[in-house]
Design a protein around this motif. Structure first.
Motif, short mmCIF file in Angstrom:
data_model
loop_
_atom_site.label_atom_id
_atom_site.label_comp_id
_atom_site.label_asym_id
_atom_site.label_seq_id
_atom_site.Cartn_x
_atom_site.Cartn_y
_atom_site.Cartn_z
N ARG A 164 0.86 -1.20 0.03
CA ARG A 164 -0.13 -0.01 0.10
C ARG A 164 0.93 1.38 0.22
NH1 ARG A 164 -3.53 -1.26 -2.68
NH2 ARG A 164 -4.77 0.57 -1.76
N ASP A 165 2.11 1.09 -0.42
CA ASP A 165 2.95 2.41 -0.78
C ASP A 165 2.33 3.14 -1.96
OD1 ASP A 165 4.69 1.53 1.55
OD2 ASP A 165 5.94 0.26 0.05
N LEU A 166 2.59 4.57 -1.73
CA LEU A 166 2.46 5.24 -3.01
C LEU A 166 3.53 4.94 -3.95
CD1 LEU A 166 0.95 8.72 -2.00
CD2 LEU A 166 -0.04 7.16 -3.35
N ILE A 167 3.14 4.74 -5.13
CA ILE A 167 3.95 4.50 -6.26
C ILE A 167 3.75 5.29 -7.51
CG2 ILE A 167 4.79 2.71 -7.87
CD1 ILE A 167 5.70 1.80 -5.04
N LEU A 168 4.79 5.75 -8.01
CA LEU A 168 4.77 6.34 -9.44
C LEU A 168 5.51 5.67 -10.57
CD1 LEU A 168 3.83 9.41 -10.25
CD2 LEU A 168 6.23 9.77 -10.63
N ARG A 169 4.70 5.05 -11.34
CA ARG A 169 4.84 4.23 -12.53
C ARG A 169 5.28 5.12 -13.73
NH1 ARG A 169 2.22 -1.27 -14.00
NH2 ARG A 169 3.73 -1.93 -12.26
N VAL A 170 6.40 4.80 -14.09
CA VAL A 170 6.85 5.40 -15.65
C VAL A 170 7.03 4.24 -16.58
CG1 VAL A 170 8.37 6.95 -16.83
CG2 VAL A 170 8.18 7.39 -14.43
N HIS A 171 5.95 4.42 -17.59
CA HIS A 171 6.05 3.38 -18.80
C HIS A 171 6.46 4.29 -20.11
CE1 HIS A 171 4.63 -0.01 -21.21
NE2 HIS A 171 4.47 -0.88 -20.09
N ASP A 172 7.61 3.39 -20.72
CA ASP A 172 8.13 3.98 -21.90
C ASP A 172 7.34 3.46 -23.21
OD1 ASP A 172 9.17 1.45 -22.11
OD2 ASP A 172 11.20 2.19 -21.97
N GLY A 173 6.37 2.59 -22.91
CA GLY A 173 5.53 1.74 -23.95
C GLY A 173 6.26 0.11 -24.05
N LYS A 174 7.35 -0.03 -23.58
CA LYS A 174 8.01 -1.38 -23.47
C LYS A 174 7.97 -1.88 -21.99
CE LYS A 174 10.34 -1.12 -27.94
NZ LYS A 174 11.37 -1.22 -28.62
N LEU A 175 8.89 -1.21 -21.27
CA LEU A 175 8.90 -1.44 -19.84
C LEU A 175 8.62 -0.26 -19.12
CD1 LEU A 175 12.59 -2.77 -20.38
CD2 LEU A 175 10.36 -4.32 -20.39
N SER A 176 8.17 -0.78 -17.68
CA SER A 176 7.88 0.14 -16.86
C SER A 176 8.84 0.24 -15.58
CB SER A 176 6.60 0.02 -16.20
OG SER A 176 6.31 -1.27 -15.43
N GLN A 177 8.92 1.44 -14.75
CA GLN A 177 9.70 1.71 -13.84
C GLN A 177 9.03 2.09 -12.69
OE1 GLN A 177 13.42 3.60 -14.81
NE2 GLN A 177 14.13 3.42 -12.61
N ASN A 178 8.93 1.43 -11.47
CA ASN A 178 8.22 2.10 -10.34
C ASN A 178 9.09 2.89 -9.46
OD1 ASN A 178 6.04 0.90 -11.23
ND2 ASN A 178 5.97 -0.83 -10.00
N PHE A 179 8.63 3.91 -9.02
CA PHE A 179 9.32 4.86 -7.91
C PHE A 179 8.36 4.75 -6.63
CE2 PHE A 179 10.94 6.05 -11.91
CZ PHE A 179 12.11 6.04 -11.88
N THR A 180 8.89 4.55 -5.39
CA THR A 180 8.44 4.73 -4.27
C THR A 180 8.37 5.98 -3.72
OG1 THR A 180 8.77 2.07 -3.90
CG2 THR A 180 8.03 3.47 -1.94
N LEU A 181 7.00 6.55 -3.29
CA LEU A 181 7.11 8.07 -2.95
C LEU A 181 6.97 8.07 -1.38
CD1 LEU A 181 4.38 8.89 -5.50
CD2 LEU A 181 7.03 9.11 -5.67
N ARG A 182 8.23 7.79 -0.85
CA ARG A 182 8.37 7.81 0.76
C ARG A 182 8.31 9.34 1.22
NH1 ARG A 182 11.85 3.49 -0.35
NH2 ARG A 182 10.77 1.47 0.02
N GLU A 183 9.36 10.10 0.92
CA GLU A 183 9.54 11.30 1.04
C GLU A 183 9.83 12.27 -0.29
OE1 GLU A 183 12.41 14.24 3.99
OE2 GLU A 183 12.41 11.97 4.23
N ILE A 184 9.10 13.20 -0.47
CA ILE A 184 8.99 13.75 -1.74
C ILE A 184 8.99 15.23 -1.59
CG2 ILE A 184 8.15 11.78 -2.95
CD1 ILE A 184 5.31 13.27 -3.04
N GLN A 185 9.09 15.69 -2.76
CA GLN A 185 8.96 17.26 -2.84
C GLN A 185 8.48 17.45 -4.37
OE1 GLN A 185 12.24 20.01 -1.85
NE2 GLN A 185 10.76 21.77 -1.65
#
Length: 526
Positions: A44-65
């Motif tokens: 249940r962590d907040l995740i930002l997923r970036v997808h380039d059309g082929k592969l995706s990369q997930n970034f966990t949003l623990r402490e952000i600005q």
């Protein structure tokens, strides 16, 4: 309320930077066509997923600005503080980007109250399958929790209105100059003094489109070349601004036939975009003008061209533009493959021409039929509510004046228009006449003259603002001066473009000049 898709996913360009302790990028990855999705993982962590059309990369949003200075240009940044990563977003439809960042900020703040961090050991030993669920829509409870935490000082809002130092350098500056007139804290026009409040989180309040407006927007998002029209007050400019907010900024150029009209929708003139002058020169010469480096770059990057007040564009000029577009873009499709979004009312203003010079409207141009796929008319008048008055305006717009309309107009001759000190609005055909009349009336008033200087968003372009912005660089007022709003401030309260009032006094306090206005906010005779 926003759906999960509208608040949690955007199409844009992304640059991912991996920073060293000094904040310098040691590795950079750019994705021209990316999909960013906000969601949650199995913990249940907040995740930002970036997808380039082929592969995706997930970034966990623990402490952000979140950096939001360039949201209006479709640009923003997210800094992942513990991971020393920053994600730069560009070429994103501004309205969608604003909703995404508001959703992220509210969910992030609300999570701080209800979620407990999962330890690294628990994560390693977990047998839960990896999942990614798109974030649920923002609820009223989420907003309430986020603001409670913020007021208690438990959670700081992750949004910063300042941009990263290298943000503009990496993503490129905005292609258009913001034609804004700001009011400084020393020259603030307000209706009342209120104590400063802590900023609160809230979802953007979006005025609903009518069925007609929604249909037009959906046709545009499907890629149709469209011309839409409508009488005054049907929401043409409002819809245009929504269209601008729904299209990617890098490939969208907002233009109008005149500088004032262009300023109203935050764009530039069609002639400035095209770069071919008046278009009277032979086609080959116009092509050469359009192939100058800066102009050619605009033609080549343009995918969506918005033209407001199309009725003032001459038909032959439109034909010349269409031919130039095909040649400089090396594309034989109508208008060089550019999607046209054209707006205006051919029953209001004709093309600009010299005296005794023949002209033809744009819809009479040879290329009009092949360039425009859809013609639509807005019929729902929102500016007025009196049905009889609306019917009169519509009849006159069509050049009809039946006897009953003539009688109603004649009966208004003896009406007392002066109300609460507001005089009848006098219309002039030329701007110079307007300025001269206003100066004379202001000079006749007794009392002290108060002068206010505009604070421009870019002083280098003050002269351009002076010629294209409805508001002048200098504002002079006296007690009793007649004033009019030139921008919609609060539609629900009637504080709209054209609303009238009278200055009844000046106050100074906390280094701030306060101008109080009274009168009928709907404005008589507008």
């Amino acid at each position: 309320m926003f759906s999960a898709s509208s608040g949690a996913e955007v199409h844009c360009s992304v640059t991912i930077e991996y920073l060293n302790p000094a904040g310098q990028a040691t590795k950079r990855k750019s994705i021209r066509n990316a999909i960013i999705t906000l969601g949650r993982n199995e913990f249940r962590d907040l995740i930002l997923r970036v997808h380039d059309g082929k592969l995706s990369q997930n970034f966990t949003l623990r402490e952000i600005q979140l950096f939001t200075q360039f949201l209006r240009d479709g640009k923003s940044s997210i800094k992942l503080i513990p991971d020393n990563i920053q994600i730069l977003v560009s070429n994103c439809p501004p309205d969608k980007l604003k909703v995404l960042f508001k959703t992220l900020a509210i969910k992030y703040a609300a999570d701080k109250k209800i979620s407990k961090p999962v330890s690294g050991r628990t994560r390693l030993l977990s047998t839960l399958p990896r999942t990614f669920d798109t974030i649920s829509p923002v609820q009223a409870q989420d907003v309430k929790q986020a603001n409670e935490l913020q007021s208690q000082g438990t959670v700081q809002t992750p949004i910063s209105t300042k941009g990263l130092r290298n943000h503009v350098g990496i993503l490129g500056p905005s292609k258009q100059i913001k034609r804004l007139r700001t009011i400084s804290s020393e020259n603030c026009l307000v209706t009342e003094m209120k104590p400063a409040k802590k900023p609160t989180l809230s979802m953007p309040v979006v005025r609903k489109l009518t069925k007609e407006q929604s249909h037009i927007l959906s046709m545009i998002l499907k890629g149709k070349n469209i011309f839409f029209t409508g009488s005054a007050g049907t929401g043409k400019s409002f819809l245009l601004k929504r269209i601008v907010g729904a299209l990617p900024p890098k490939s969208t150029y907002t233009t109008a036939s005149t500088g004032v009209a262009a300023c109203h929708i935050g764009g530039t003139t069609l002639h400035a975009f095209a770069g071919i002058g008046s278009g009277k020169a032979p086609l080959q010469q116009c092509v050469e003008l359009a192939q100058r480096s800066g102009i050619l770059r605009q033609w080549q990057s343009c995918r969506h061209l918005i033209i407001d007040e199309i009725s003032m564009i001459e038909g032959e000029f439109f034909d010349k533009l269409e031919a130039v577009a095909r040649i400089v873009r090396k594309c034989n499709e109508p208008f060089g493959g550019i999607q046209l979004i054209v707006c205006g009312d051919f029953l209001q203003l004709p093309p600009v021409s010299r005296r005794n010079e023949k002209y033809k409207f744009c819809f009479q141009a040879k290329s009009w039929q092949k360039c425009i796929h859809v013609n639509m008319e807005l019929t729902d008048v929102r500016r007025q509510t009196d049905k009889k008055f609306i019917a009169m305006l519509q009849a006159i717009r069509l050049g009809r004046c039946p006897e009953e309309v003539a009688v109603q107009l004649i009966n208004t001759a003896n009406q007392k228009i002066n109300r609460d000190g507001i005089l009848a609005t006098r219309l002039c055909t030329h701007k110079d006449d307007v300025e001269l009349t206003n100066e004379q009336k202001l000079h006749q008033l007794p009392g002290e003259l108060h002068t206010y200087e505009a604070v421009d968003s870019d002083p280098m372009f003050a002269q351009t603002l002076n010629t294209q912005c409805p508001a002048g660089q200098t504002l002079q007022l006296k007690q009793g001066a007649q004033v009019m709003l030139t921008k919609n401030l609060d539609i629900e309260r009637g504080m709209v473009n054209g609303a009238r009032g009278v200055v009844i006094g000046f106050e100074t306090g906390n280094k701030r000049h306060v101008i109080r206005l009274c009168g009928d906010l709907t404005g008589p005779g507008i």
